[in-house]
Write a protein that holds these residues in place. Structure first.
Motif, short mmCIF file in Angstrom:
data_model
loop_
_atom_site.label_atom_id
_atom_site.label_comp_id
_atom_site.label_asym_id
_atom_site.label_seq_id
_atom_site.Cartn_x
_atom_site.Cartn_y
_atom_site.Cartn_z
N GLY A 41 35.29 58.07 34.22
CA GLY A 41 35.61 56.82 33.99
C GLY A 41 36.94 56.73 32.64
O GLY A 41 36.86 57.91 32.13
N HIS A 44 36.19 54.13 26.16
CA HIS A 44 36.08 52.87 25.55
C HIS A 44 36.01 53.13 24.08
O HIS A 44 35.92 53.98 23.40
N HIS A 47 33.50 55.44 22.35
CA HIS A 47 34.04 56.74 22.44
C HIS A 47 35.11 57.05 21.20
O HIS A 47 35.43 58.23 20.60
N TYR A 81 40.97 60.52 35.58
CA TYR A 81 40.37 60.40 34.40
C TYR A 81 40.45 61.42 33.32
O TYR A 81 40.62 61.11 32.21
N SER A 272 28.52 50.16 28.66
CA SER A 272 28.14 50.99 29.83
C SER A 272 29.03 51.30 30.70
O SER A 272 29.72 50.55 31.06
N LYS A 273 29.45 52.71 30.86
CA LYS A 273 30.46 53.10 31.89
C LYS A 273 29.99 52.33 33.36
O LYS A 273 31.11 52.02 33.77
N ARG A 274 28.87 52.44 33.78
CA ARG A 274 28.63 51.78 34.96
C ARG A 274 29.18 50.46 34.88
O ARG A 274 29.69 49.98 36.05
N TRP A 288 41.11 49.06 34.56
CA TRP A 288 40.51 49.80 33.20
C TRP A 288 41.38 49.41 32.11
O TRP A 288 41.13 49.29 30.83
N THR A 295 37.84 49.22 26.65
CA THR A 295 38.29 50.83 26.95
C THR A 295 39.52 50.57 25.92
O THR A 295 40.39 49.80 25.47
#
Length: 555
Positions: A41, A44, A47, A81, A272-274, A288, A295
């Motif tokens: 992914g 965000h 990170h 990614y 959450s990445k999901r 994205w 992100t």
């Protein structure tokens, strides 16, 4: 090793731990960190905190910083990614120099170490499926039970592991598990999975492997191979630390120190990445890089700067206790940076026509405005006042309260950099909507009036698309949905408003990537994807401070 480049008065707990280790001579006083994202992914803002922390520690102690992709799940990983993560990390100013690595670089070594653990009786091949394994694992209050395959001989395990590697068995048929302690109060030590069978094409190793290592098995060993001294990770990995330590100890390899810190949580968003992937796949956002997304790519397209994100991460600090940070902190960081760096321009988002009746049809007045009120080195620009111009609709009120210091019938207001106008007549359409103001222009700058408004010339103004963004979610904690609802039910239907605005003609040449303060309106970024010569598209990065608006007499 050299001393840290700077020692602020207040040291966070990670810096204190490193200082103590260096004083004791641990790791030969080296500081070597890494950022280890999974390429499944886009990164965000959470990170970004980890990137700034890890690269910042390496820079402070004149150590090293690695970028390593933990690419152990080929079913969810893509080269797209990988490329985006490298670009975002570099944009934030983190420099890994020539130390770009992938966990897949170490697949042969990881497998050799797995064989070593099997030979030492510390790992075994298990035939339980996922549901059975969960049942045998126990609970937080009840110990687990030994797998019926835990007693296999070393010879049997080596044979089965080799056949797993050769692709002889279907997905999920068997796993390789560490043999630790099924009664451990830490469920992560209850014989965790080291390898699972997965016949999937890997973006770097192709179809070479039919088994892939788990994250828990890969992580510490990859750190060890690279000579990492500090594995800085978020608090959810605290209970995984004994497993991290167990693998390094049993293999007798270099043993980095794992230190956990609180992850970044922001109001009005999800991390959450999901869930972020779900927003993209179900088209709740444009992608994205949608400027409403948390992100890094979305923040970039909205006009955030790397300086502002680094300042935000520095401001919120590093702690051990989870908390949620107000979105206002992030917005204030970019506002503060852009206030100092962004050139000023005038734009009218919701135009109301004004006719200066005492100017001739073709008469013009040249005006000069500074590009930045506190930075003369940024120069000046020329703007032209014409008989017809546009002001903001909400800068006029027909029945104005006493403290309304903008334009009203019979009232005066200053045009930024031009002069003073007096409203003499209000023109309305059949429905009673105000369509035009007829005013008298006075070029005398010495007169005192309380209000100042922005404007653009009607015949010279450029049409531009302007996107006004609000929070993607309408509540501070989108995950706190009522029973039967999901975070998607908390989406803000008014998170994006698109307008056709009138802007200074000087903005016609903007093709993307420039930041401006539209006076009295906020900070805007020329969209680098959708802008075309003569047709700029502006994304609002952030609004101005309320206090600033009051100081300008906005009422």
């Amino acid at each position: 090793m050299p001393e840290p480049t700077e020692k602020p008065a207040s040291r966070n707990f990670i810096q204190q731990a490193i200082d103590a280790d260096r004083a004791a001579g641990r790791f030969d006083r080296r500081v070597h960190t890494r950022f280890p994202p999974e390429p499944n992914g886009y990164l965000h803002i959470g990170h970004a905190k980890a990137i700034c922390l890890n690269s910042g520690l390496a820079r402070e102690y004149q150590g090293k910083f690695n970028l390593r992709f933990d690419d152990t799940n080929p079913a969810k990983e893509e080269q797209e990614y990988v490329d985006s993560i490298q670009d975002d990390v570099r944009w934030l100013g983190a420099d890994w120099q020539d130390r770009l690595f992938f966990a897949s670089d170490y697949f042969d070594q990881l497998y050799a170490w797995a064989v070593k653990l099997v030979e030492a009786g510390k790992a075994y091949v298990c035939d339980l499926d996922g549901e059975q394994m969960r049942a045998y694992r126990g609970t937080l209050t009840e110990p687990g039970r030994d797998s019926p395959f835990r007693g296999r001989t070393v010879k049997e395990n080596l044979d089965l592991l080799a056949r797993m590697k050769a692709g002889e068995f279907p997905d999920g048929a068997r796993t390789l598990r560490a043999k630790i302690d099924m009664a451990s109060p830490n469920v992560n030590l209850r014989d965790p999975v080291m390898y699972r069978i997965k016949h999937a094409h890997h973006h770097r190793t192709g179809d070479t492997w039919s088994i892939y290592p788990s994250y828990d098995y890969t992580h510490g060993q990859s750190d060890s191979i690279e000579g990492i001294t500090y594995s800085i990770c978020t608090l959810e990995f605290e209970n995984h630390r004994p497993l991290y330590d167990w693998f390094c100890k049993e293999l007798g390899i270099h043993h980095p120190r794992q230190i956990e810190f609180a992850r970044l949580n922001l109001t009005y968003t999800v991390m959450s990445k999901r869930k972020l992937l779900q927003l993209v796949q179900e088209k709740h956002v444009a992608g994205w890089d949608d400027p409403r997304m948390p992100t890094i790519r979305g923040l970039r397209r909205r006009g955030y700067t790397p300086d502002s994100i680094r300042a935000f991460c520095e401001r919120i600090g590093v702690a051990r206790q989870d908390s949620t940070i107000e979105m206002l902190w992030l917005e204030d960081a970019v506002r503060e940076h852009l206030n100092d760096t962004a050139p000023r321009r005038m734009a009218v988002l919701r135009p109301l026509k004004v006719v200066l009746t005492n100017l001739g049809e073709t008469e013009t007045i040249d005006c000069t405005l500074p590009n930045h009120p506190q930075k003369p080195e940024l120069g000046e620009r020329a703007v032209t006042l014409t008989r017809e111009l546009y002001i903001e609709q909400d800068d006029f009120m027909e029945e104005a309260p006493k403290k309304f210091f903008r334009l009203k019938p019979g009232g005066d207001v200053r045009l930024r950099g031009a002069g003073i106008i007096t409203c003499d007549e209000v023109v309305k359409d059949k429905s009673g909507e105000v369509t035009e103001l007829r005013c008298t222009f006075d070029p005398d700058h010495s007169r005192k009036v309380k209000g100042t408004i922005h404007w653009v010339s009607a015949p010279l103004a450029l049409d531009a698309q302007v996107r006004l963004y609000d929070h993607l979610f309408k509540v501070e904690n989108p995950d706190a949905a009522p029973e039967g609802k999901t975070f998607l039910d908390n989406l803000n239907p008014e998170s994006l408003e698109t307008l056709t605005a009138k802007v200074e003609p000087s903005l016609a040449k903007e093709q993307g990537g420039e930041r401006f303060q539209f006076e009295r309106l906020g900070y805007f970024y020329t969209d680098p994807i959708d802008s075309k010569p003569g047709h700029p598209v502006f994304n609002r990065t952030v609004t101005l401070r309320d206090a600033w608006g009051k100081e300008q007499g906005r009422g």
